[in-house]
Design a protein around this motif. Structure first.
Motif, PDB file in Angstrom:
ATOM      1  N   LYS A  48       0.836  -1.206   0.000  1.00 27.68           N
ATOM      2  CA  LYS A  48       0.000   0.000   0.000  1.00 27.68           C
ATOM      3  C   LYS A  48       0.872   1.258   0.000  1.00 27.68           C
ATOM      4  N   ILE A  49       0.475   2.242  -0.822  1.00 27.91           N
ATOM      5  CA  ILE A  49       1.186   3.519  -0.887  1.00 27.91           C
ATOM      6  C   ILE A  49       1.070   4.250   0.449  1.00 27.91           C
ATOM      7  N   ASP A  50       2.199   4.773   0.943  1.00 26.75           N
ATOM      8  CA  ASP A  50       2.220   5.537   2.195  1.00 26.75           C
ATOM      9  C   ASP A  50       3.067   6.789   1.974  1.00 26.75           C
ATOM     10  N   ILE A  51       2.438   7.975   2.007  1.00 26.03           N
ATOM     11  CA  ILE A  51       3.176   9.228   1.767  1.00 26.03           C
ATOM     12  C   ILE A  51       3.500   9.962   3.066  1.00 26.03           C
ATOM     13  N   SER A  52       3.284   9.322   4.212  1.00 24.30           N
ATOM     14  CA  SER A  52       3.489   9.991   5.500  1.00 24.30           C
ATOM     15  C   SER A  52       4.953  10.352   5.743  1.00 24.30           C
ATOM     16  N   LYS A  53       5.879   9.699   5.049  1.00 20.70           N
ATOM     17  CA  LYS A  53       7.302   9.959   5.230  1.00 20.70           C
ATOM     18  C   LYS A  53       7.905  10.723   4.054  1.00 20.70           C
ATOM     19  N   ALA A  54       7.058  11.285   3.197  1.00 23.73           N
ATOM     20  CA  ALA A  54       7.567  12.047   2.048  1.00 23.73           C
ATOM     21  C   ALA A  54       8.434  13.207   2.522  1.00 23.73           C
ATOM     22  N   GLN A  55       9.577  13.378   1.888  1.00 20.92           N
ATOM     23  CA  GLN A  55      10.520  14.431   2.286  1.00 20.92           C
ATOM     24  C   GLN A  55      10.347  15.696   1.449  1.00 20.92           C
ATOM     25  N   VAL A  56       9.999  15.542   0.175  1.00 15.43           N
ATOM     26  CA  VAL A  56       9.895  16.683  -0.737  1.00 15.43           C
ATOM     27  C   VAL A  56       8.740  16.463  -1.701  1.00 15.43           C
ATOM     28  N   VAL A  57       8.005  17.556  -1.992  1.00 12.06           N
ATOM     29  CA  VAL A  57       6.960  17.547  -3.014  1.00 12.06           C
ATOM     30  C   VAL A  57       7.351  18.581  -4.070  1.00 12.06           C
ATOM     31  N   LEU A  58       7.479  18.138  -5.318  1.00 11.38           N
ATOM     32  CA  LEU A  58       7.915  18.995  -6.417  1.00 11.38           C
ATOM     33  C   LEU A  58       6.760  19.265  -7.371  1.00 11.38           C
ATOM     34  N   ALA A 113       8.856  22.618  -3.514  1.00  5.45           N
ATOM     35  CA  ALA A 113       9.716  23.355  -4.445  1.00  5.45           C
ATOM     36  C   ALA A 113       9.117  23.296  -5.844  1.00  5.45           C
ATOM     37  N   ILE A 114       9.535  24.264  -6.675  1.00  7.43           N
ATOM     38  CA  ILE A 114       9.061  24.372  -8.051  1.00  7.43           C
ATOM     39  C   ILE A 114      10.203  24.025  -9.003  1.00  7.43           C
ATOM     40  N   ILE A 115       9.882  23.301 -10.060  1.00  9.65           N
ATOM     41  CA  ILE A 115      10.865  22.923 -11.069  1.00  9.65           C
ATOM     42  C   ILE A 115      10.596  23.703 -12.347  1.00  9.65           C
ATOM     43  N   GLU A 116      11.623  24.378 -12.852  1.00 11.23           N
ATOM     44  CA  GLU A 116      11.486  25.051 -14.142  1.00 11.23           C
ATOM     45  C   GLU A 116      11.504  23.976 -15.229  1.00 11.23           C
ATOM     46  N   GLY A 117      10.341  23.693 -15.784  1.00 14.90           N
ATOM     47  CA  GLY A 117      10.191  22.575 -16.707  1.00 14.90           C
ATOM     48  C   GLY A 117       9.261  21.540 -16.092  1.00 14.90           C
ATOM     49  N   LYS A 118       9.641  20.285 -16.188  1.00 16.07           N
ATOM     50  CA  LYS A 118       8.814  19.184 -15.695  1.00 16.07           C
ATOM     51  C   LYS A 118       9.354  18.616 -14.382  1.00 16.07           C
ATOM     52  N   ASN A 157      12.029  29.140   3.954  1.00 17.91           N
ATOM     53  CA  ASN A 157      11.848  27.840   4.596  1.00 17.91           C
ATOM     54  C   ASN A 157      10.357  27.506   4.674  1.00 17.91           C
ATOM     55  N   TYR A 158       9.842  26.873   3.633  1.00 15.63           N
ATOM     56  CA  TYR A 158       8.433  26.494   3.595  1.00 15.63           C
ATOM     57  C   TYR A 158       8.291  24.986   3.427  1.00 15.63           C
ATOM     58  N   ASN A 159       7.346  24.409   4.190  1.00 12.77           N
ATOM     59  CA  ASN A 159       6.949  23.026   3.979  1.00 12.77           C
ATOM     60  C   ASN A 159       5.429  22.999   3.798  1.00 12.77           C
ATOM     61  N   VAL A 160       4.876  21.807   3.695  1.00 13.29           N
ATOM     62  CA  VAL A 160       3.438  21.680   3.449  1.00 13.29           C
ATOM     63  C   VAL A 160       2.634  22.365   4.551  1.00 13.29           C
ATOM     64  N   GLN A 161       3.045  22.185   5.797  1.00 12.70           N
ATOM     65  CA  GLN A 161       2.299  22.746   6.928  1.00 12.70           C
ATOM     66  C   GLN A 161       2.316  24.272   6.924  1.00 12.70           C
ATOM     67  N   SER A 162       3.429  24.890   6.548  1.00 15.25           N
ATOM     68  CA  SER A 162       3.526  26.350   6.595  1.00 15.25           C
ATOM     69  C   SER A 162       3.006  27.038   5.339  1.00 15.25           C
ATOM     70  N   LEU A 204       6.956  32.549  -1.304  1.00 16.65           N
ATOM     71  CA  LEU A 204       7.960  32.447  -2.355  1.00 16.65           C
ATOM     72  C   LEU A 204       8.640  31.098  -2.161  1.00 16.65           C
ATOM     73  N   LEU A 205       8.628  30.258  -3.187  1.00 16.54           N
ATOM     74  CA  LEU A 205       9.126  28.897  -3.060  1.00 16.54           C
ATOM     75  C   LEU A 205      10.392  28.694  -3.878  1.00 16.54           C
ATOM     76  N   PRO A 206      11.258  27.764  -3.445  1.00 18.96           N
ATOM     77  CA  PRO A 206      12.500  27.495  -4.177  1.00 18.96           C
ATOM     78  C   PRO A 206      12.213  27.123  -5.633  1.00 18.96           C
ATOM     79  N   LEU A 207      13.034  27.663  -6.529  1.00 17.44           N
ATOM     80  CA  LEU A 207      12.905  27.399  -7.964  1.00 17.44           C
ATOM     81  C   LEU A 207      14.185  26.715  -8.431  1.00 17.44           C
ATOM     82  N   LEU A 208      14.048  25.494  -8.965  1.00 20.55           N
ATOM     83  CA  LEU A 208      15.193  24.692  -9.387  1.00 20.55           C
ATOM     84  C   LEU A 208      15.123  24.387 -10.869  1.00 20.55           C
ATOM     85  N   LYS A 209      16.284  24.180 -11.449  1.00 17.80           N
ATOM     86  CA  LYS A 209      16.373  23.759 -12.844  1.00 17.80           C
ATOM     87  C   LYS A 209      17.193  22.483 -12.899  1.00 17.80           C
TER      88      LYS A 209
END
Length: 373
Positions: free
Chosen positions: A92-102, A132-137, A171-176, A189-194
């Motif tokens: 079963k899928i469990d996302i409770s330990k997810a570290q990052v959402v892109l 975080a946000i990804i420039e592209g996909k 410093n933002y996470n899902v809760q904040s 304002l969220l981190p922008l990565l390429k």
């Protein structure tokens, strides 16, 4: 004797009334998702790429090693994609330990809250997962073949923590971040990565600007650092590269490092019109100046004036970008609501930040030239 019998009855009855571990979740029955990437699909659908660890088992009498695998699914909502993922794996899928959402940039410009909602409202959701946000996909970010960590989720978690510590990101996470997207007050304002697939690594290119829940613009790395200073977020080792020559054709570079920052937001009200003044007192040191001659007090005074002029110009450009994107990252509307509530109700409630004058006032003090002191 009666007291002994009563105690015996109580002690023997209590164990039958205890519920025990009714809500246990066995690790062997779960697939722990450490990294999730969301992209916009066809016909308004959402594509998720999930990264989770699998064990290779014991080989040649050595300890088992861990690698990760990626699962791509499509659905009508973010949670629906994960429900589809459950159909493709044995556990079963469990996302409770997810570290990052892109999020891919196209998805971010469409809005984030609907995709974060299922994590935020889940009592066992990964509220500490960084966003975080990804420039592209986002797909390319999840599938990156980096060599700096065992798992991609761990790689991005450490990468974003490092960027926050050195003053590149907020410093933002899902809760904040979710309350800001939901209440429509201060904008995040969220981190922008390429992603560079050829180099097998991610690269920081600044921060993504938001108006309510939608991405509306970008800041580069230098502007992101300036935003953090103007916003009063104290970071260590925030450096700036500046040209001290007034002629752009003849560049004389200097690198300074901000050591202390005392920031204050002031509101000036005149004729029921508010002007926001962002004041920062910055103490800095010079870390590189090939031209040298830093023992000359006259030169230092002139240099300090030039640095202040350059940084003020950068601050004004940063503010202009936020206003163009209608991003209230400084929380100015909230300041007006708190200190001038009646005026806020009558004129500034849900007002566009681009219509509120914002001025930057920087006061610089050189405390270390790197030569003698």
């Amino acid at each position: 004797m009666r007291n002994i019998i009563k105690r015996f009855i109580v002690l023997t009855t209590i164990p039958f009334l205890l519920s025990g571990c009714w809500d246990q979740r066995l690790l062997k029955e779960q697939k722990l998702i450490l990294l999730i990437g969301y992209d916009k699909g066809h016909n308004g659908k959402i594509i998720s790429n999930t990264d989770y660890p699998i064990s290779k088992g014991v080989q040649n009498n050595s300890a088992s090693t861990t690698k990760s695998t990626i699962l791509t699914t499509e659905g009508e909502t973010a949670l629906d994609t994960l429900l589809h993922a459950d159909l493709n794996i044995s556990e079963k899928i469990d996302i409770s330990k997810a570290q990052v959402v892109l999020f891919g940039e196209e998805m971010a410009r469409q809005g984030l809250y609907k995709e974060l909602d299922h994590i935020y409202r889940n009592p066992k959701g990964a509220l500490g997962a960084k966003v975080a946000i990804i420039e592209g996909k986002a797909r390319d970010a999840v599938r990156i073949k980096q060599e700096e960590a065992n798992l991609n989720g761990q790689y991005y978690d450490e990468y974003l923590k490092s960027g926050e510590a050195t003053g590149f990101f907020t410093n933002y996470n899902v809760q904040s971040v979710c309350p800001l997207l939901l209440k429509h007050t201060k904008d995040p304002l969220l981190p922008l990565l390429k992603i560079s697939p050829e180099r097998h690594r991610a690269r920081s290119i600044g921060m993504a600007l938001f108006n309510n829940e939608k991405m509306t613009g970008k800041l580069n790395v230098s502007e992101s650092k300036m935003f953090l200073l103007l916003n009063g977020e104290k970071k260590q080792k925030v450096s700036f590269l500046l040209n001290t020559n007034n002629q752009d054709s003849q560049k004389e570079f200097i690198v300074i490092e901000i050591l202390n920052n005392r920031q204050k937001t002031k509101l000036s009200v005149k004729n029921e019109a508010v002007t926001s003044i962002l004041s920062s007192k910055l103490q800095y040191r010079i870390t590189e100046y090939p031209k040298d001659q830093l023992t000359n007090p006259i030169l230092l005074k002139k240099l300090n004036k030039t640095i202040q002029k350059r940084l003020t110009k950068k601050a004004e450009k940063t503010i202009a970008k936020l206003q163009a994107a209608n991003c209230d990252g400084f929380g100015i509307e909230e300041e007006i609501r708190v200190h001038h509530h009646q005026l806020w109700k009558e004129k500034y409630k849900n007002a566009d930040i681009k219509n509120i004058p914002i001025k930057a006032k920087l006061d610089l003090e050189l405390i270390n030239s790197g030569i003698i002191n």
